[in-house]
Scaffold this active site. Structure first.
Site, short mmCIF file in Angstrom:
data_model
loop_
_atom_site.label_atom_id
_atom_site.label_comp_id
_atom_site.label_asym_id
_atom_site.label_seq_id
_atom_site.Cartn_x
_atom_site.Cartn_y
_atom_site.Cartn_z
N GLU A 165 -47.30 1.63 -66.67
CA GLU A 165 -46.63 2.73 -67.02
C GLU A 165 -46.77 3.59 -65.09
N TYR A 167 -49.65 4.57 -64.66
CA TYR A 167 -50.44 5.69 -64.52
C TYR A 167 -52.08 5.06 -63.47
N ARG A 215 -52.65 -0.96 -73.41
CA ARG A 215 -51.39 -0.34 -72.91
C ARG A 215 -51.48 -1.60 -71.68
N HIS A 253 -43.12 4.65 -63.67
CA HIS A 253 -42.20 5.50 -64.24
C HIS A 253 -41.85 6.10 -62.99
N GLN A 340 -32.44 13.84 -74.67
CA GLN A 340 -31.94 14.87 -73.78
C GLN A 340 -33.17 15.89 -74.98
P1 FAD Z 1 -16.64 18.90 -82.10
O1 FAD Z 1 -17.04 17.81 -81.72
O2 FAD Z 1 -15.61 19.26 -80.94
O3 FAD Z 1 -15.75 18.98 -83.63
C1 FAD Z 1 -14.75 20.22 -84.06
C2 FAD Z 1 -13.99 19.16 -84.85
O4 FAD Z 1 -13.76 20.40 -85.46
C3 FAD Z 1 -13.06 18.49 -84.49
O5 FAD Z 1 -13.34 16.75 -85.17
C4 FAD Z 1 -11.18 19.12 -84.97
O6 FAD Z 1 -10.60 17.99 -85.37
C5 FAD Z 1 -12.07 19.94 -86.09
N1 FAD Z 1 -11.52 21.13 -86.29
C6 FAD Z 1 -10.88 22.04 -85.45
N2 FAD Z 1 -10.21 22.52 -85.86
C7 FAD Z 1 -9.95 22.92 -86.67
C8 FAD Z 1 -9.04 23.08 -88.25
N3 FAD Z 1 -8.85 24.42 -88.02
N4 FAD Z 1 -9.09 22.65 -89.54
C9 FAD Z 1 -9.88 21.33 -89.20
N5 FAD Z 1 -10.34 20.85 -88.38
C10 FAD Z 1 -10.64 20.58 -87.08
N6 FAD Z 1 -22.75 16.41 -75.75
C11 FAD Z 1 -24.12 15.08 -76.11
O7 FAD Z 1 -25.58 15.57 -76.54
N7 FAD Z 1 -24.56 14.34 -74.97
C12 FAD Z 1 -24.03 12.99 -75.06
O8 FAD Z 1 -24.16 12.44 -73.92
C13 FAD Z 1 -22.58 13.69 -74.43
N8 FAD Z 1 -21.28 12.94 -74.49
C14 FAD Z 1 -20.12 12.78 -74.33
C15 FAD Z 1 -18.93 12.20 -73.84
C16 FAD Z 1 -17.68 12.64 -73.84
C17 FAD Z 1 -16.96 11.51 -73.85
C18 FAD Z 1 -17.53 13.76 -74.94
C19 FAD Z 1 -15.47 13.89 -74.88
C20 FAD Z 1 -18.22 14.36 -75.13
C21 FAD Z 1 -19.58 13.95 -74.84
N9 FAD Z 1 -21.26 15.55 -75.61
C22 FAD Z 1 -21.84 14.97 -75.50
C23 FAD Z 1 -20.20 16.50 -75.93
C24 FAD Z 1 -20.64 16.32 -77.79
O9 FAD Z 1 -19.66 15.33 -78.13
C25 FAD Z 1 -20.03 17.55 -78.21
O10 FAD Z 1 -20.79 19.42 -77.16
C26 FAD Z 1 -20.31 18.09 -79.60
O11 FAD Z 1 -19.04 17.30 -80.22
C27 FAD Z 1 -20.30 18.90 -79.58
O12 FAD Z 1 -19.63 19.51 -81.83
P2 FAD Z 1 -19.14 20.96 -82.04
O13 FAD Z 1 -19.16 20.51 -83.55
O14 FAD Z 1 -19.27 21.82 -81.68
O15 FAD Z 1 -17.51 20.10 -81.59
P1 NAP Z 2 -19.70 20.47 -67.75
O1 NAP Z 2 -20.43 20.33 -67.92
O2 NAP Z 2 -19.65 21.90 -67.94
O3 NAP Z 2 -18.96 20.37 -66.67
C1 NAP Z 2 -17.39 20.88 -65.87
C2 NAP Z 2 -16.96 19.94 -64.37
O4 NAP Z 2 -15.74 21.15 -64.87
C3 NAP Z 2 -18.05 20.46 -63.42
O5 NAP Z 2 -18.25 19.36 -62.43
C4 NAP Z 2 -16.99 21.86 -63.29
O6 NAP Z 2 -17.53 21.66 -61.42
C5 NAP Z 2 -15.31 21.40 -63.46
N1 NAP Z 2 -14.56 22.76 -63.74
C6 NAP Z 2 -15.23 24.06 -64.11
N2 NAP Z 2 -13.80 24.70 -64.15
C7 NAP Z 2 -13.50 24.48 -63.53
C8 NAP Z 2 -11.45 24.75 -62.96
N3 NAP Z 2 -10.87 25.97 -63.24
N4 NAP Z 2 -10.98 23.91 -62.16
C9 NAP Z 2 -11.24 22.80 -61.98
N5 NAP Z 2 -13.20 21.91 -62.08
C10 NAP Z 2 -13.68 23.26 -62.89
O7 NAP Z 2 -18.72 20.27 -69.13
P2 NAP Z 2 -18.20 18.88 -69.33
O8 NAP Z 2 -18.13 18.09 -68.19
O9 NAP Z 2 -16.78 18.73 -69.64
O10 NAP Z 2 -19.36 18.41 -70.82
C11 NAP Z 2 -19.21 19.93 -71.80
C12 NAP Z 2 -20.50 19.20 -72.21
O11 NAP Z 2 -20.53 17.75 -73.73
C13 NAP Z 2 -21.46 19.98 -71.29
O12 NAP Z 2 -22.42 20.60 -72.33
C14 NAP Z 2 -22.35 18.28 -71.27
O13 NAP Z 2 -23.43 18.74 -71.08
C15 NAP Z 2 -22.19 17.02 -72.99
N6 NAP Z 2 -22.03 16.52 -72.29
C16 NAP Z 2 -23.09 15.58 -71.87
C17 NAP Z 2 -23.27 14.33 -71.98
C18 NAP Z 2 -24.22 13.58 -71.34
O14 NAP Z 2 -25.14 12.52 -71.29
N7 NAP Z 2 -25.83 14.42 -71.86
C19 NAP Z 2 -22.40 13.52 -71.35
C20 NAP Z 2 -20.83 14.02 -71.30
C21 NAP Z 2 -20.57 15.69 -72.38
P3 NAP Z 2 -17.07 23.02 -59.88
O15 NAP Z 2 -17.02 23.82 -61.09
O16 NAP Z 2 -17.96 22.30 -59.68
O17 NAP Z 2 -15.90 22.68 -60.31
FE1 SF4 Z 3 -35.06 11.34 -78.17
FE2 SF4 Z 3 -33.89 12.07 -80.23
FE3 SF4 Z 3 -32.36 11.01 -78.58
FE4 SF4 Z 3 -33.46 9.77 -79.19
S1 SF4 Z 3 -31.71 10.91 -80.39
S2 SF4 Z 3 -33.70 9.83 -77.72
S3 SF4 Z 3 -36.03 10.82 -80.43
S4 SF4 Z 3 -33.75 13.65 -78.00
#
Ligand code: FAD
Ligand code: NAP
Ligand code: SF4
Length: 674
Positions: A165, A167, A215, A253, A340
């Site tokens: 890695e 080191y 390693r 790294h 993460q």
């Molecule tokens: P949600 O996942 O939004 O779930 C809420 C649920 O509540 C939904 O299924 C909805 O149908 C249900 N619901 C709402 N209202 C009602 C109601 N009245 N009755 C019944 N059901 C209802 N996070 C990461 O940490 N790493 C990532 O790499 C990552 N990648 C992402 C990529 C994408 C494209 C997206 C969109 C998100 C990503 N996220 C990632 C973000 C992550 O998925 C969200 O932060 C997470 O799913 C939020 O969890 P939650 O349970 O709060 O809500």
């Molecule tokens: P986000 O990370 O908060 O990004 C939102 C984007 O929208 C930013 O680029 C912001 O940039 C822009 N924005 C905010 N307000 C706006 C406005 N009024 N008009 C136009 N642009 C605006 O949120 P997200 O991309 O929706 O992701 C949601 C969550 O999912 C995040 O917290 C993220 O951590 C998680 N997620 C994680 C991964 C991962 O790989 N770890 C992948 C996907 C999602 P400006 O304000 O500069 O324009």
């Molecule tokens: Fe790390 Fe857990 Fe994500 Fe695996 S799932 S990479 S152990 S945070």
């Protein structure tokens, strides 16, 4: 017969036997630095109870100058040895075995006192190392030997000498960092003198009946790294010098090729280890992106190695081996390789944990005891927050029903899994379903619930997630404007030229989805070509002479944000660079500091800076809104208005900086208290 005969077969090391072929690889969790040795011991004992044959601790510094950062843990005093005794006793009581890793960081040490073979600064450290003289080198060897002796005194079953890695030891091996002309530099024989001397002298000092893992960097992935023949030569010398086992290291790294991120195909480097099989007489361990018993079994069955090393999968599920042995592979919580909560935390100086399993490294803090009185619990929302709360509550004995308006569970994870390189999210959603079923959770899918539906439950948990933020851009109602939900969930038609508004995690993911055809994560040869990885027998260090050869982008994408900072700056600490590099390889045009003026049929009209200068039309067929999210609190507010107390978690609680890590953590912690 077990489904995993190779994985579960014992391995005879002569003086001791390992009960199966699984090693928990070294992870620096920052736990030792908490000084809470009961907590450290419980972390390892939990994994020993889970059935893993042998564990390797996080890297212990052999001396002050070799610590990864000032104050890094090591066995320096009698008290340190007594502290580590707590770990080894607890692991042995649980029927496990544990080796201590000795890690000298060399020029990777985050300290002005760092040392190395030559004064060649690393691109990932602000400090140039001091070049060691002969006496200095002898001191480093002596300190490593002393660390091994102390590890034995502390009750460890062995040590792992960290030689990969990038080191300290690795820095001596390659000419990239070793510019010396004395007996420690110049020819390859001179450059590998250090690892050989270390292994020889450690063996001499600890005796024959002590596990000594070396390693070895099998593929450096940096300019002027080792060739395959050189790697084999070192492996053979290390064996002669007294190593018991050779473990695999992949990439330095500072390498600009991802090696453990989620977009790396599973077992992507097992073929490299396979090339060493038959060339040494001691067991060889392979590693990197092995995260299911099926993949591990396949790697062993196809002769890639004698053992597999998995590290992060043991954060996600300490019972990995026991569940595999019991035919419950589907109940193993999967490591999705997101980094993460583990590596990102480590590099931020925080205690590591796991996105999927917030109990990792918090075993003593988050109880999992059964409840005395079962309650009826309603959870609204089957996203990660709701499901984690539901599973934890049901495992503790509560009677839990989960409602979701959608006809599938997983919430937003069902969009995440559509993104090329994020296929691991399929496994996470499947595991949620299996774990909910095994815990006895009642699922009511396809049911949008409201206040009336929730009356009569002892506890109500609102996990209704988020809705997209309205960016209020003139023209956003046009037919050429879509949201990320339209694109990823509804699979709406998207044109050839696209502007993506918002460069957060979702904006990056949507861009990746739009420019990628077949996901290279699903095809190892494609992935290797895309990143320029080749066979170190053909190209020194495993860097393809041709360089990266990505497929052409499927669409032309412009990714925009209002902030003037570098797009992607706030993505994962250890993975953000991969997302940026992947989009750059596909020619995505990233713009920062824009104002969105309007959207017309021609495209997106923007200007720049506070003075709204340089008006410009970004011609495109489709505009995709990824402008962040706001909490979906409609149900929470309605319950409050009716005087019904509810627990609000996940995105429904706070949308800013929400991710699955926080959602799951909040769900598990709430249910542990119910
Ligand atoms: P949600 O996942 O939004 O779930 C809420 C649920 O509540 C939904 O299924 C909805 O149908 C249900 N619901 C709402 N209202 C009602 C109601 N009245 N009755 C019944 N059901 C209802 N996070 C990461 O940490 N790493 C990532 O790499 C990552 N990648 C992402 C990529 C994408 C494209 C997206 C969109 C998100 C990503 N996220 C990632 C973000 C992550 O998925 C969200 O932060 C997470 O799913 C939020 O969890 P939650 O349970 O709060 O809500
Ligand atoms: P986000 O990370 O908060 O990004 C939102 C984007 O929208 C930013 O680029 C912001 O940039 C822009 N924005 C905010 N307000 C706006 C406005 N009024 N008009 C136009 N642009 C605006 O949120 P997200 O991309 O929706 O992701 C949601 C969550 O999912 C995040 O917290 C993220 O951590 C998680 N997620 C994680 C991964 C991962 O790989 N770890 C992948 C996907 C999602 P400006 O304000 O500069 O324009
Ligand atoms: Fe790390 Fe857990 Fe994500 Fe695996 S799932 S990479 S152990 S945070």
């Amino acid at each position: 017969m077990s489904s995993y005969p190779n994985l579960l077969a014992p391995l005879d090391l002569g003086f001791t036997t390992l009960k199966n072929r699984v090693l928990m690889g070294s992870m620096h969790t920052n736990l030792e630095e908490t000084g809470d040795w009961n907590r450290v011991a419980e972390f390892y004992a939990t994994r020993a109870r889970g059935g893993v044959a042998l564990m390797v601790t996080g890297g212990m510094a052999p001396n002050r100058e070799g610590g990864v950062f000032p104050g890094a843990a090591g066995l320096f005093t009698e008290q340190d040895i007594a502290n580590h005794r707590m770990i080894t006793d607890r692991v042995h009581d649980a029927g496990g075995k544990i080796a201590m890793q000795i890690l000298h960081a060399g020029r990777y040490a985050y300290s002005p006192d760092c040392v190395g073979p030559s004064a060649v600064k690393s691109p990932i450290s602000p400090f140039a190392p001091k070049e060691l003289d002969e006496e200095g080198i002898e001191k480093q060897i002596a300190d490593i030997v002393t660390a091994a002796v102390r590890a034995r005194e502390a009750g460890y079953d062995g040590v792992e000498v960290m030689g990969s890695e990038g080191y300290f030891i690795n820095q001596f091996i390659v000419s990239h960092t070793n510019k010396r002309e004395d007996r420690w530099g110049g020819s390859y024989e001179n450059r590998i003198r250090l690892p050989i001397e270390i292994v020889r002298r450690v063996r001499e000092a600890v005796g024959p009946d002590f596990i000594l893992i070396y390693r070895l960097s099998m593929i450096d992935l940096i300019p002027n790294g080792s060739t395959h023949d050189e790697v084999v030569q070192l492996a053979q010398e290390v064996e002669k010098a007294g190593a018991t086992i050779i473990n695999t290291g992949i990439g330095w790294h500072e390498a600009r090729i991802p090696t453990i991120a989620t977009s790396v195909p599973r077992a992507a480097f097992a073929w490299v280890t396979k090339k060493l099989m038959g060339k040494v007489g001691i067991p060889v361990i392979t590693s990197n992106r092995i995260n299911t018993p099926e993949v591990a079994e396949d790697v062993l069955e196809t002769g890639c190695a004698d053992m597999v090393s998995m590290a992060r999968p043991f954060l996600a599920d300490p019972d990995f081996v026991n569940k595999a042995a019991a035919g419950q592979g589907h109940l193993i919580a999967p490591c999705i390789a997101c980094n993460q909560a583990c590596l990102d935390h480590t590099f931020q100086g925080k205690v590591s944990t796991c996105l999927v399993n917030p109990r990792a490294c918090y075993e003593t803090e988050i109880p999992s005891d059964k409840v005395a009185t079962a309650k009826t619990v309603a959870v609204v929302g089957a996203g990660p927050a709701g499901l984690s709360a539901a599973i934890t509550a049901a495992e503790r004995g509560h009677d839990v029903t989960v409602f979701d308006a959608a006809d599938q569970l997983g919430g937003q994870l069902n969009m995440a899994k559509q993104v090329p390189g994020k296929e691991e999210f399929y496994g996470l959603v499947d595991w949620f379903a299996a774990a909910a079923d095994a815990a006895g959770v009642t699922l009511a899918l396809g049911k949008h619930v409201w206040v009336e539906d929730l009356k009569g439950f002892d506890e109500v948990i609102v996990a209704t997630g988020v809705t997209p933020r309205d960016p209020e851009i003139p023209g956003q109602d046009g037919a050429n404007v879509l949201s990320y939900i339209d694109v990823l969930a509804q699979k709406a038609e998207v044109g050839d030229r696209v502007a993506v508004i918002g460069a957060g995690g979702i904006g990056f993911d949507v861009s990746e989805y739009l420019v990628t055809g077949e996901s290279p994560t699903e095809s190892l040869p494609d992935w290797m070509r895309e990143w320029g990885v080749s066979d170190p027998a053909e190209d020194r260090s495993g860097l393809a002479e041709t360089g990266p050869q990505p497929d052409a982008a499927e669409r032309s994408v412009t990714l925009l944000q209002r902030k003037a900072e570098k797009p992607g700056k706030r993505l994962g600490k250890t993975t953000g660079w991969i997302h940026r590099a992947a989009l750059m390889m596909k020619g995505v045009d990233m713009r920062a500091g824009v104002n969105y003026e309007s959207i017309t049929a021609e495209g997106l009209h923007v200007s720049y800076g506070d003075a709204r200068e340089k008006p410009e039309l970004i011609e495109c067929d489709t505009v995709v809104l990824c402008a962040g999210q706001v909490s979906n609190r409609a149900l929470a507010d309605a319950l409050e208005a009716e005087g019904i107390t509810a627990h609000v978690i996940g995105g429904a609680d706070v949308a800013a900086e929400l991710d699955a890590k926080r959602a799951i953590n909040q769900g598990v912690r709430l249910a542990a208290e119910l």
